[in-house]
Design an enzyme around this catalytic site. Structure first.
Site, PDB file in Angstrom:
ATOM      1  N   PHE A   1      10.614  -1.899  -1.022  1.00  0.00           N
ATOM      2  CA  PHE A   1      10.962  -3.267  -0.541  1.00  0.00           C
ATOM      3  C   PHE A   1      11.384  -3.315   0.872  1.00  0.00           C
ATOM      4  O   PHE A   1      11.733  -2.195   1.689  1.00  0.00           O
ATOM      5  CB  PHE A   1      12.266  -3.680  -1.416  1.00  0.00           C
TER       6      PHE A   1
ATOM      7  N   GLY B   1      -7.401  20.173  19.417  1.00  0.00           N
ATOM      8  CA  GLY B   1      -7.171  21.524  19.348  1.00  0.00           C
ATOM      9  C   GLY B   1      -7.566  22.470  20.432  1.00  0.00           C
ATOM     10  O   GLY B   1      -7.842  21.865  21.429  1.00  0.00           O
ATOM     11  N   GLY B   2      -7.567  23.625  20.267  1.00  0.00           N
ATOM     12  CA  GLY B   2      -8.046  24.598  21.385  1.00  0.00           C
ATOM     13  C   GLY B   2      -9.604  24.741  21.769  1.00  0.00           C
ATOM     14  O   GLY B   2      -9.914  25.368  22.490  1.00  0.00           O
ATOM     15  N   GLN B   3     -10.527  24.123  20.658  1.00  0.00           N
ATOM     16  CA  GLN B   3     -11.753  24.307  20.813  1.00  0.00           C
ATOM     17  C   GLN B   3     -12.363  23.041  21.181  1.00  0.00           C
ATOM     18  O   GLN B   3     -12.310  22.102  20.520  1.00  0.00           O
ATOM     19  CB  GLN B   3     -12.526  24.729  19.735  1.00  0.00           C
TER      20      GLN B   3
ATOM     21  N   THR C   1      13.981  -9.360 -11.762  1.00  0.00           N
ATOM     22  CA  THR C   1      14.843  -8.630 -11.616  1.00  0.00           C
ATOM     23  C   THR C   1      16.146  -9.392 -11.076  1.00  0.00           C
ATOM     24  O   THR C   1      17.150  -8.744 -10.826  1.00  0.00           O
ATOM     25  CB  THR C   1      14.662  -7.289 -10.876  1.00  0.00           C
TER      26      THR C   1
ATOM     27  N   TYR D   1       4.567  -3.065   8.682  1.00  0.00           N
ATOM     28  CA  TYR D   1       3.244  -2.773   7.942  1.00  0.00           C
ATOM     29  C   TYR D   1       2.555  -1.626   8.814  1.00  0.00           C
ATOM     30  O   TYR D   1       3.012  -1.108   9.871  1.00  0.00           O
ATOM     31  CB  TYR D   1       2.532  -4.122   8.153  1.00  0.00           C
ATOM     32  N   GLU D   2       1.430  -1.062   8.236  1.00  0.00           N
ATOM     33  CA  GLU D   2       0.478  -0.041   8.621  1.00  0.00           C
ATOM     34  C   GLU D   2       0.614   0.035  10.347  1.00  0.00           C
ATOM     35  O   GLU D   2       1.031   1.014  10.872  1.00  0.00           O
ATOM     36  CB  GLU D   2      -0.798  -0.380   8.135  1.00  0.00           C
TER      37      GLU D   2
ATOM     38  N   ASP E   1       0.396   3.868   6.006  1.00  0.00           N
ATOM     39  CA  ASP E   1       0.932   3.665   4.772  1.00  0.00           C
ATOM     40  C   ASP E   1       0.599   4.557   3.529  1.00  0.00           C
ATOM     41  O   ASP E   1       1.429   5.292   2.872  1.00  0.00           O
ATOM     42  CB  ASP E   1      -0.017   2.243   4.143  1.00  0.00           C
TER      43      ASP E   1
ATOM     44  N   GLN F   1       0.885  -1.192  -0.206  1.00  0.00           N
ATOM     45  CA  GLN F   1       0.005  -0.018   0.117  1.00  0.00           C
ATOM     46  C   GLN F   1       0.750   1.427   0.062  1.00  0.00           C
ATOM     47  O   GLN F   1       0.378   2.215  -0.766  1.00  0.00           O
ATOM     48  CB  GLN F   1      -0.964   0.038   1.159  1.00  0.00           C
TER      49      GLN F   1
HETATM   50  N1  CAO Z   1      11.760  -9.959  -9.435  1.00  0.00           N
HETATM   51  C1  CAO Z   1      12.574 -10.823  -8.575  1.00  0.00           C
HETATM   52  N2  CAO Z   1      12.464 -10.482  -7.494  1.00  0.00           N
HETATM   53  C2  CAO Z   1      11.563  -9.656  -6.683  1.00  0.00           C
HETATM   54  C3  CAO Z   1      10.921  -8.766  -7.878  1.00  0.00           C
HETATM   55  C4  CAO Z   1      11.124  -8.952  -9.196  1.00  0.00           C
HETATM   56  N3  CAO Z   1      10.297  -8.063 -10.092  1.00  0.00           N
HETATM   57  N4  CAO Z   1      10.159  -7.906  -6.956  1.00  0.00           N
HETATM   58  C5  CAO Z   1      10.697  -7.826  -5.688  1.00  0.00           C
HETATM   59  N5  CAO Z   1      11.601  -9.071  -5.670  1.00  0.00           N
HETATM   60  C6  CAO Z   1      12.178  -9.738  -4.482  1.00  0.00           C
HETATM   61  C7  CAO Z   1      12.918  -8.777  -3.609  1.00  0.00           C
HETATM   62  O1  CAO Z   1      14.227  -8.439  -4.235  1.00  0.00           O
HETATM   63  C8  CAO Z   1      12.892  -9.397  -2.282  1.00  0.00           C
HETATM   64  O2  CAO Z   1      14.004 -10.406  -2.435  1.00  0.00           O
HETATM   65  P1  CAO Z   1      14.965 -10.618  -1.334  1.00  0.00           P
HETATM   66  O3  CAO Z   1      14.543 -10.749  -0.068  1.00  0.00           O
HETATM   67  O4  CAO Z   1      15.777 -11.876  -1.720  1.00  0.00           O
HETATM   68  O5  CAO Z   1      16.121  -9.593  -1.503  1.00  0.00           O
HETATM   69  C9  CAO Z   1      11.615 -10.166  -2.229  1.00  0.00           C
HETATM   70  O6  CAO Z   1      11.291 -10.084  -3.484  1.00  0.00           O
HETATM   71  C10 CAO Z   1      10.668  -9.913  -1.364  1.00  0.00           C
HETATM   72  O7  CAO Z   1      10.572  -8.430  -1.138  1.00  0.00           O
HETATM   73  P2  CAO Z   1      10.138  -7.922   0.250  1.00  0.00           P
HETATM   74  O8  CAO Z   1      11.196  -8.401   1.474  1.00  0.00           O
HETATM   75  O9  CAO Z   1      10.206  -6.453   0.267  1.00  0.00           O
HETATM   76  O10 CAO Z   1       8.866  -8.456   0.293  1.00  0.00           O
HETATM   77  P3  CAO Z   1       8.022  -8.965   1.782  1.00  0.00           P
HETATM   78  O11 CAO Z   1       6.732  -9.421   1.388  1.00  0.00           O
HETATM   79  O12 CAO Z   1       8.729 -10.102   2.440  1.00  0.00           O
HETATM   80  O13 CAO Z   1       8.045  -7.828   2.764  1.00  0.00           O
HETATM   81  C11 CAO Z   1       7.152  -5.899   3.526  1.00  0.00           C
HETATM   82  C12 CAO Z   1       6.913  -6.643   2.512  1.00  0.00           C
HETATM   83  C13 CAO Z   1       6.206  -4.519   3.179  1.00  0.00           C
HETATM   84  C14 CAO Z   1       6.942  -6.147   5.084  1.00  0.00           C
HETATM   85  C15 CAO Z   1       8.399  -5.048   3.147  1.00  0.00           C
HETATM   86  O14 CAO Z   1       8.554  -4.843   1.725  1.00  0.00           O
HETATM   87  C16 CAO Z   1       8.915  -3.781   3.870  1.00  0.00           C
HETATM   88  O15 CAO Z   1       9.231  -3.755   5.009  1.00  0.00           O
HETATM   89  N6  CAO Z   1       8.849  -2.573   2.966  1.00  0.00           N
HETATM   90  C17 CAO Z   1       9.314  -1.420   3.832  1.00  0.00           C
HETATM   91  C18 CAO Z   1       8.065  -0.856   4.426  1.00  0.00           C
HETATM   92  C19 CAO Z   1       6.753  -0.551   4.024  1.00  0.00           C
HETATM   93  O16 CAO Z   1       6.675   0.038   2.704  1.00  0.00           O
HETATM   94  N7  CAO Z   1       5.594  -1.276   4.405  1.00  0.00           N
HETATM   95  C20 CAO Z   1       4.268  -0.889   4.017  1.00  0.00           C
HETATM   96  C21 CAO Z   1       3.642  -2.194   3.188  1.00  0.00           C
HETATM   97  S1  CAO Z   1       1.975  -1.684   3.194  1.00  0.00           S
HETATM   98  O17 CAO Z   1       1.476  -2.010   4.775  1.00  0.00           O
END
Ligand code: CAO
Length: 415
Positions: free
Chosen positions: A96, A246-248, A73, A137-138, A167, A16
């Site tokens: 990420f 606020g103040g009100q 990627t 997360y959020e 988020d 998100q």
């Molecule tokens: N091709 C190949 N690999 C890909 C890719 C693609 N197109 N896109 C993503 N990936 C891979 C990443 O490189 C990562 O790999 P490694 O862990 O091996 O380096 C993997 O996918 C997973 O990415 P992630 O760790 O970001 O995903 P997750 O589901 O484990 O975690 C989240 C999700 C949101 C907790 C984490 O991304 C995070 O903390 N983000 C920062 C804070 C944030 O934005 N949080 C809000 C999320 S909304 O509530």
């Protein structure tokens, strides 16, 4: 012409926080290229689905006006394409987990080598410090940013709010950082790194509570109802229920029908300049001059009792009747609107704040439109892309790939 026409966004966001940021940029006219993992895509496509095998509302409502391309990627060919995308785009946005982009081989240093004009924008849960490596997360952000400890009632546990301030709130902050960096690039010709931590964004939105923390060191917070109730303060800002920040002074009051309708309530603010109007309206004209009621400071030790008296009046009216009676008297108040009422509200449709969108797989659905209105850059909300819908088009038109090169990418499993 749209405000951000010509700006190319390499959108590496998911879930998100990041997608709300890039959706705003797309609404303002940027070409937003969402890069997703082949066969998988953004995890939200499959989360909280209401129709089997169809992109969820969670995904569609966060990814309007974008193009989607699939790209692995982590494959060699995928990395080559990503390098070309970095060269071709103006902004890279990612959220990420910490270190994921580095592990992919795209550190900030490498990105600068590839494209010195690139603005690289990141959302992480925390800034540098003890929690920098955590996934967030959020609700983690709401809890660590000061929102949860200050939300709820005094005698209850901390509460998270339904507003996605961690988020969507951070996405909004990041979007401002990006357009600011684009503006600076006009003068310097150089890109820069833009970061927004979710904890920081939540704290920014909770600043009035940091204000109160410091006021508390100098004495009780007199506008908090516990002051009038004689409940002593601790050493941290307490939960203030529905008290105004606020103040009100304000509070949520029951209206006619509250026994069966969970949203038959109104937020009522006893704004000092219209105190006389309030007294007349609720049938307490004597309060206008009575000692203990006439001046704002005198009322602070009995706010709860005052709101009980106002509530005895609001309970005799519907929330909309209260609104109709208060507004002409300049008494600020707001009915508690349910999501059902908001979805049906014509004025929100008229301004494009709520929009109906058509999707080839799910049909028509409602979404929020852009809440920021630019007179010179109107927003037309377009449906979210299907996974990889624009892969070929982007490889051809943005990167100049031949049809054969696109096919060889497919054969190599890179897209
Ligand atoms: N091709 C190949 N690999 C890909 C890719 C693609 N197109 N896109 C993503 N990936 C891979 C990443 O490189 C990562 O790999 P490694 O862990 O091996 O380096 C993997 O996918 C997973 O990415 P992630 O760790 O970001 O995903 P997750 O589901 O484990 O975690 C989240 C999700 C949101 C907790 C984490 O991304 C995070 O903390 N983000 C920062 C804070 C944030 O934005 N949080 C809000 C999320 S909304 O509530």
């Amino acid at each position: 012409m749209k405000a951000l026409e010509g700006v190319k966004i390499l959108d590496f966001t998911h879930v998100q926080s990041g997608p709300t940021c890039t959706q705003l940029l797309a609404w303002f006219g940027a070409d937003c290229i969402k890069v997703e993992r082949p066969g998988v895509g953004d995890a939200t496509r499959g989360q909280l689905r209401d129709i089997p095998d169809v992109d969820s509302l969670y995904f569609t409502m966060l990814n309007h006006n974008k193009r989607s391309m699939t790209l692995n990627t982590k494959s060699d060919k995928g990395k080559e394409v990503l390098e070309e995308l970095v060269r071709a785009c103006d902004v890279l946005v990612e959220n990420f987990a910490p270190g994921a982009l580095d592990r992919m081989g795209f550190s900030w240093e490498r990105i600068q080598e590839l494209n010195p004009r690139m603005i690289m924008a990141s959302i992480k849960g925390f800034g540098p410090g003890p929690y920098a490596d955590c996934k967030v997360y959020e609700n983690v952000a709401q809890c660590t940013g000061g929102s949860a400890s200050t939300t709820g009632f005094l005698d209850g546990p901390p509460l998270v709010t339904g507003a996605q301030i961690g988020d969507s709130g951070t996405g909004l902050h990041l979007a401002l950082g990006i357009v600011t960096a684009l503006f600076q690039r006009e003068k310097t010709g150089k890109g820069q790194k833009v970061t927004a931590a979710m904890q920081d964004a939540v704290l920014n939105l909770c600043r009035v509570k940091l204000r109160d923390q410091q006021r508390l060191e100098r004495g009780p917070l007199t506008e908090y109802h516990q002051y009038g109730e004689g409940i002593s303060f601790g050493d941290a800002v307490p939960r203030a229920g529905n008290a105004s920040g606020g103040g009100q002074p304000g509070w949520i009051l029951k209206c006619k029908g509250y026994e069966t309708d969970p949203n038959a309530y109104i937020y009522f603010i006893t704004q000092a300049p219209v105190w006389g109007n309030i007294c007349d309206l609720i049938g307490k004209p004597e309060w206008k001059t009575q000692e203990g009621y006439a001046k704002p400071a005198e009322r602070l030790d009995k706010l709860g009792a005052i709101f009980d008296t106002i509530e005895a009046w609001t309970k005799t009216k519907t929330k909309f009747e209260v609104m109709d009676l208060c507004n002409p008297l300049n008494i600020p108040c707001g009915p508690i609107l349910s999501m059902k009422e908001i979805a049906a509200e014509q004025s929100l449709r008229d301004t494009g704040t709520v929009v109906e969108v058509d999707h080839p797989e799910r049909g028509k659905y409602l979404s929020v439109g852009c809440p920021i209105k630019l007179s010179g850059s109107p927003v037309e909300v377009e449906r979210s892309p299907l996974l990889g819908e624009h892969t070929d088009e982007i490889l051809r038109d943005v990167l100049g790939f031949s049809a054969e090169a696109v096919e060889s990418m497919k054969d190599a499993g890179a897209i």
